[in-house]
Design an enzyme around this catalytic site. Structure first.
Site, PDB file in Angstrom:
ATOM      1  N   GLU A 167       0.819  -1.219   0.000  1.00  0.00           N
ATOM      2  CA  GLU A 167       0.000   0.000   0.000  1.00  0.00           C
ATOM      3  C   GLU A 167       0.847   1.260   0.000  1.00  0.00           C
ATOM      4  O   GLU A 167       0.469   2.263  -0.597  1.00  0.00           O
ATOM      5  CB  GLU A 167      -0.941  -0.009   1.211  1.00  0.00           C
ATOM      6  N   HIS A 224      -0.301   0.444   7.137  1.00  0.00           N
ATOM      7  CA  HIS A 224      -0.924   1.284   6.112  1.00  0.00           C
ATOM      8  C   HIS A 224       0.167   2.241   5.599  1.00  0.00           C
ATOM      9  O   HIS A 224       1.146   1.803   5.028  1.00  0.00           O
ATOM     10  CB  HIS A 224      -2.116   2.010   6.745  1.00  0.00           C
ATOM     11  N   ILE A 278       3.434   4.767   5.489  1.00  0.00           N
ATOM     12  CA  ILE A 278       4.736   4.737   6.163  1.00  0.00           C
ATOM     13  C   ILE A 278       5.557   5.966   5.796  1.00  0.00           C
ATOM     14  O   ILE A 278       5.309   6.633   4.790  1.00  0.00           O
ATOM     15  CB  ILE A 278       5.544   3.457   5.827  1.00  0.00           C
ATOM     16  N   HIS A 292      -3.367  -0.459  11.895  1.00  0.00           N
ATOM     17  CA  HIS A 292      -4.799  -0.584  12.197  1.00  0.00           C
ATOM     18  C   HIS A 292      -5.115  -1.936  12.827  1.00  0.00           C
ATOM     19  O   HIS A 292      -5.814  -2.759  12.238  1.00  0.00           O
ATOM     20  CB  HIS A 292      -5.634  -0.426  10.927  1.00  0.00           C
ATOM     21  N   ASN A 331      -4.471   7.688   7.767  1.00  0.00           N
ATOM     22  CA  ASN A 331      -4.152   7.044   6.497  1.00  0.00           C
ATOM     23  C   ASN A 331      -2.647   7.025   6.253  1.00  0.00           C
ATOM     24  O   ASN A 331      -2.083   6.004   5.898  1.00  0.00           O
ATOM     25  CB  ASN A 331      -4.860   7.771   5.352  1.00  0.00           C
ATOM     26  N   ASP A 332      -1.995   8.174   6.470  1.00  0.00           N
ATOM     27  CA  ASP A 332      -0.584   8.278   6.137  1.00  0.00           C
ATOM     28  C   ASP A 332       0.097   9.252   7.090  1.00  0.00           C
ATOM     29  O   ASP A 332      -0.569  10.069   7.752  1.00  0.00           O
ATOM     30  CB  ASP A 332      -0.429   8.754   4.685  1.00  0.00           C
ATOM     31  N   ASN A 390      -5.520  11.943   2.361  1.00  0.00           N
ATOM     32  CA  ASN A 390      -4.945  10.626   2.116  1.00  0.00           C
ATOM     33  C   ASN A 390      -3.428  10.683   2.253  1.00  0.00           C
ATOM     34  O   ASN A 390      -2.911  10.806   3.335  1.00  0.00           O
ATOM     35  CB  ASN A 390      -5.400  10.131   0.735  1.00  0.00           C
ATOM     36  N   ASP A 398      -3.857   8.419  -4.308  1.00  0.00           N
ATOM     37  CA  ASP A 398      -3.735   7.860  -2.967  1.00  0.00           C
ATOM     38  C   ASP A 398      -2.490   8.418  -2.277  1.00  0.00           C
ATOM     39  O   ASP A 398      -2.523   9.476  -1.684  1.00  0.00           O
ATOM     40  CB  ASP A 398      -3.707   6.336  -3.083  1.00  0.00           C
ATOM     41  N   ASN A 399      -1.382   7.727  -2.397  1.00  0.00           N
ATOM     42  CA  ASN A 399      -0.146   8.192  -1.758  1.00  0.00           C
ATOM     43  C   ASN A 399       0.686   9.049  -2.712  1.00  0.00           C
ATOM     44  O   ASN A 399       0.567   8.950  -3.935  1.00  0.00           O
ATOM     45  CB  ASN A 399       0.685   6.987  -1.307  1.00  0.00           C
TER      46      ASN A 399
END
Length: 356
Positions: free
Chosen positions: A55, A115, A117, A135, A168-169, A224, A269-270
């Protein structure tokens, strides 16, 4: 009087129904539900040992890449009952191969669910710290590890705080300090879904340090990925549902000042930042409807987007890789290092691409 009351109720009900219908259409628009994108491939191959997603990926300046794998996330597919794992790989090796990191210390590995990093290198002694969103049992906490050997992490600390409710991040800015994104405005999913339906941008970025914890920025529909410029002056936050990257300047006292937003046209997303050029690389979902209603016959695709010169008046947003889900499903991250590109996913495999 009764007839008038009935007429008023009918008008209110009709107006409410029209509003809800409009919002559902808007949600389909946000999800890019009808979007189809042509395939655009690179010279890539699957990474060994990565079968159930990577992820998030982050890379040190010396080419050591860390991978967060095996995420189990509500509403998304998961094809393994095993706990999540962390991997490291050397991108300067002739045949880079992910190696599982051995974790030592007081951490329940049976419920480990990594999740987002981030890595932080302490300039005082070059110590490397890995920050991991975890999580366990679908809770949210941040783990801090010390990277001590080639394939060993020592768990130092677990951070839990009411403001860090749906993380999330993270992006680390100190040995024990970081910024974190919340993808919901509160832990209650039903309430958060209501805010999405109503179009309310209430999600936040939180700053954490041992001395203070506070909201650093807000106004996101769903915050995110988060990362930092190579000179550490700017913070980049991906608002996945607004299809944009928000740029903030770090000021004294870890205050974030909003500067601009850059549209990306996809559900990104990332975000990873090239340490040499400052280019932003984003792992994106070209059609979120295919992700949420997973069908192996029509799988969710992958899209990699790059932003050059984000601080200029005319940033260049380019589509670097696209797949329809038959090679790689549900991309979440793209990390570039010296002509190599790593692509990770929520639950599928991971790719290593040669850009030279």
């Amino acid at each position: 009087m009764a007839a008038m009351r009935k007429a008023l109720v009918a008008v209110v009900v009709a107006a409410f129904a029209a509003f809800v219908g409009h919002r559902f259409l808007k949600l389909k628009e946000i999800a890019l539900a009808s979007r189809e994108v042509p395939v655009k491939h690179l010279n890539c191959h699957y990474l060994k040992n990565i079968e159930y997603g990577a992820e998030d990926i982050t890379i040190l300046r010396d080419g050591q890449a860390f991978l967060s794998t095996g995420l189990k996330f509500p509403g998304l597919p998961s094809f393994s009952d095993e706990p999540g794992k962390l991997y490291v790989m050397d991108l300067l090796h002739p045949k880079p191969t992910p190696v599982e990191l051995q974790i030592k210390g007081d951490l329940d590995l049976s419920s480990f669910n990594p999740h987002g990093i981030s890595v932080y290198t302490d300039e005082a002694d070059d110590s490397v710290y890995l920050f991991v969103v975890n999580h366990p049992h679908q809770e949210s906490q941040v783990e801090i590890f010390h990277f001590v050997e080639e394939n060993t992490l020592v768990h130092l600390k677990t951070i839990i705080h009411p403001l860090l409710h749906t993380v999330n991040d993270v992006v680390a800015v100190g040995v024990e300090s970081f910024y974190a994104t919340n993808y919901q405005f509160c832990p209650n999913k039903a309430l958060h879904s209501l805010t999405i339906l109503l179009g309310l941008s209430w999600c936040q970025v939180v700053y954490y340090s041992p001395k203070e914890v506070r909201v650093a920025a807000d106004g996101f529909m769903s915050a995110n990925g988060i990362n930092m410029s190579p000179d550490k002056r700017y913070i980049y936050v991906v608002d996945i549902m607004d299809h944009e990257v928000d740029v903030f300047e770090r000021q004294e006292g870890e205050q974030l000042v909003y500067l601009k937003s850059v549209g990306v046209g996809s559900l990104c997303d990332n975000v990873d930042v090239d340490h040499r050029t400052g280019d932003l690389w984003l792992g994106c979902h070209p059609n979120a409807m295919k992700l949420s209603t997973y069908n192996p016959e029509d799988p969710p695709g992958s899209e990699i987007i790059k932003i050059k010169n984000i601080h200029s008046e005319q940033p260049v947003v380019s589509q670097e890789y696209v797949d329809n889900g038959h090679v790689i499903m549900a991309s979440t991250v793209a990390a570039h290092y010296e002509g190599k590109l790593l692509i990770g996913t929520v639950f599928h495999k991971a790719l290593l691409c040669d850009l030279k």
